[in-house]
Design a protein around this motif. Structure first.
Motif, PDB file in Angstrom:
ATOM      1  N   ASP A  55      -6.608  -4.457   3.446  1.00 30.38           N
ATOM      2  CA  ASP A  55      -7.774  -4.530   4.323  1.00 30.38           C
ATOM      3  C   ASP A  55      -8.520  -3.195   4.231  1.00 30.38           C
ATOM      4  O   ASP A  55      -7.927  -2.135   4.466  1.00 30.38           O
ATOM      5  CB  ASP A  55      -7.305  -4.773   5.765  1.00 30.38           C
ATOM      6  CG  ASP A  55      -8.452  -4.906   6.746  1.00 30.38           C
ATOM      7  OD1 ASP A  55      -9.572  -4.472   6.424  1.00 30.38           O
ATOM      8  OD2 ASP A  55      -8.232  -5.457   7.839  1.00 30.38           O
ATOM      9  N   ALA A 111      -9.887   6.896   9.984  1.00 30.37           N
ATOM     10  CA  ALA A 111      -9.034   5.705  10.096  1.00 30.37           C
ATOM     11  C   ALA A 111      -7.737   5.996  10.851  1.00 30.37           C
ATOM     12  O   ALA A 111      -6.905   5.114  11.011  1.00 30.37           O
ATOM     13  CB  ALA A 111      -8.711   5.169   8.704  1.00 30.37           C
ATOM     14  N   ALA A 126     -15.935   1.932   1.446  1.00 23.89           N
ATOM     15  CA  ALA A 126     -15.295   2.759   2.463  1.00 23.89           C
ATOM     16  C   ALA A 126     -15.909   4.146   2.552  1.00 23.89           C
ATOM     17  O   ALA A 126     -16.036   4.717   3.629  1.00 23.89           O
ATOM     18  CB  ALA A 126     -13.800   2.885   2.167  1.00 23.89           C
ATOM     19  N   ASP A 167     -10.354  -1.637   6.133  1.00 22.47           N
ATOM     20  CA  ASP A 167     -10.435  -0.854   7.363  1.00 22.47           C
ATOM     21  C   ASP A 167      -9.087  -0.361   7.870  1.00 22.47           C
ATOM     22  O   ASP A 167      -9.022   0.255   8.937  1.00 22.47           O
ATOM     23  CB  ASP A 167     -11.104  -1.694   8.468  1.00 22.47           C
ATOM     24  CG  ASP A 167     -12.542  -2.061   8.125  1.00 22.47           C
ATOM     25  OD1 ASP A 167     -13.233  -1.217   7.510  1.00 22.47           O
ATOM     26  OD2 ASP A 167     -12.969  -3.183   8.458  1.00 22.47           O
ATOM     27  N   SER A 168      -8.009  -0.614   7.154  1.00 25.91           N
ATOM     28  CA  SER A 168      -6.690  -0.240   7.672  1.00 25.91           C
ATOM     29  C   SER A 168      -6.356   1.217   7.360  1.00 25.91           C
ATOM     30  O   SER A 168      -6.808   1.775   6.358  1.00 25.91           O
ATOM     31  CB  SER A 168      -5.604  -1.142   7.071  1.00 25.91           C
ATOM     32  OG  SER A 168      -5.342  -0.775   5.722  1.00 25.91           O
TER      33      SER A 168
END
Length: 251
Positions: free
Chosen positions: A104, A249, A197, A106-107
């Motif tokens: 993922d 993050a 990202a 966004d992890s």
């Protein structure tokens, strides 16, 4: 370079995957993403073979082949007494582009992979650039220059990412070192999510293109020390972006 000479570059996604085709590929994709994205936690036991056959609508042969692929990527291990168990993250093959791609974006784990892959690139690619300056063929030097020139949104973002990949992959190939050349799969997977990202902290497009062209020109001119220094400086900028993303993050 004149913008009129800029080429359109394509992403070689099909060429770089290590997956089989057909139902086995679909099953590997489904199970691989489920493991990587935490649907099956570390040490969890995957559903039994017959359960996977029923839930996925595939044959036992397909399930068995898919599990073999996942074992090869370090995601699961099998034993007669319990079936297939999810391996710890540290055991996963993080040089595998599929394993990277399944994360993922966004992890926190993805942020860690991004940052550590950038560290690896900073260790490896400056020396690859120096070797390319000494060993590249005339055709490879032309490709590197054209790809650097193509890192611009003029032909769309996909072409820009394709140009970026072609630039770095050709340098690895031009190094003359077969092991370095095989790292192009890692570069490809990292570039795909670094563009999304790292977009917020990425350098302005003209700066990025100019930095790539400066490396390309040093390689084209056979200047190994200059190519090494310019590649190191460019990737140091990438490292700063990756570290910012990792901090955001919650690494």
């Amino acid at each position: 370079m004149d913008k009129a000479r800029q080429q359109t570059f394509e992403l070689p996604d099909k060429a770089l995957t290590s997956l089989p085709t057909g139902a086995v590929k679909d099953t590997v994709e489904h199970l691989g993403k489920s493991v990587v994205q935490g649907v099956f936690a570390t040490d969890a036991i995957l559903p039994r073979e017959e359960e996977l056959v029923d839930s996925l609508g595939v044959s036992r042969t397909v399930v068995r082949e898919a599990i073999k692929v996942l074992c090869g990527k370090g995601l699961v291990r099998t034993a007669r007494r319990y079936g297939s168990r999810v391996c710890p993250f540290e055991s996963w093959n993080l040089l595998d582009p599929d394993v990277i791609r399944w994360h993922d974006p966004d992890s926190p784990r993805t942020a860690r992979i991004y940052a550590e892959a950038t560290d690896l690139r900073l260790i490896v690619e400056p020396e690859a650039a120096a070797l390319a300056a000494m060993n590249a063929t005339p055709q490879q030097r032309d490709i590197i220059l054209a790809a650097a020139d193509g890192i611009t949104p003029v032909n769309g973002e996909e072409s820009m990412i394709g140009a970026d990949y072609t630039f770095h992959a050709t340098i690895l190939q031009a190094s003359g070192n077969l092991m370095l050349a095989q790292l192009q799969n890692v570069i490809y997977a990292v570039l795909l999510f670094s563009y999304s990202a790292g977009r917020a902290g990425a350098p302005e497009e003209q700066v990025s293109r100019r930095n790539h062209l400066s490396v390309a020109e040093a390689i084209a001119g056979g200047e190994a020390d200059l190519a090494r220094t310019r590649m190191r400086d460019m990737l140091a900028q990438n490292k700063a972006i990756a570290e910012k993303f990792a901090a955001t993050a919650g690494r």
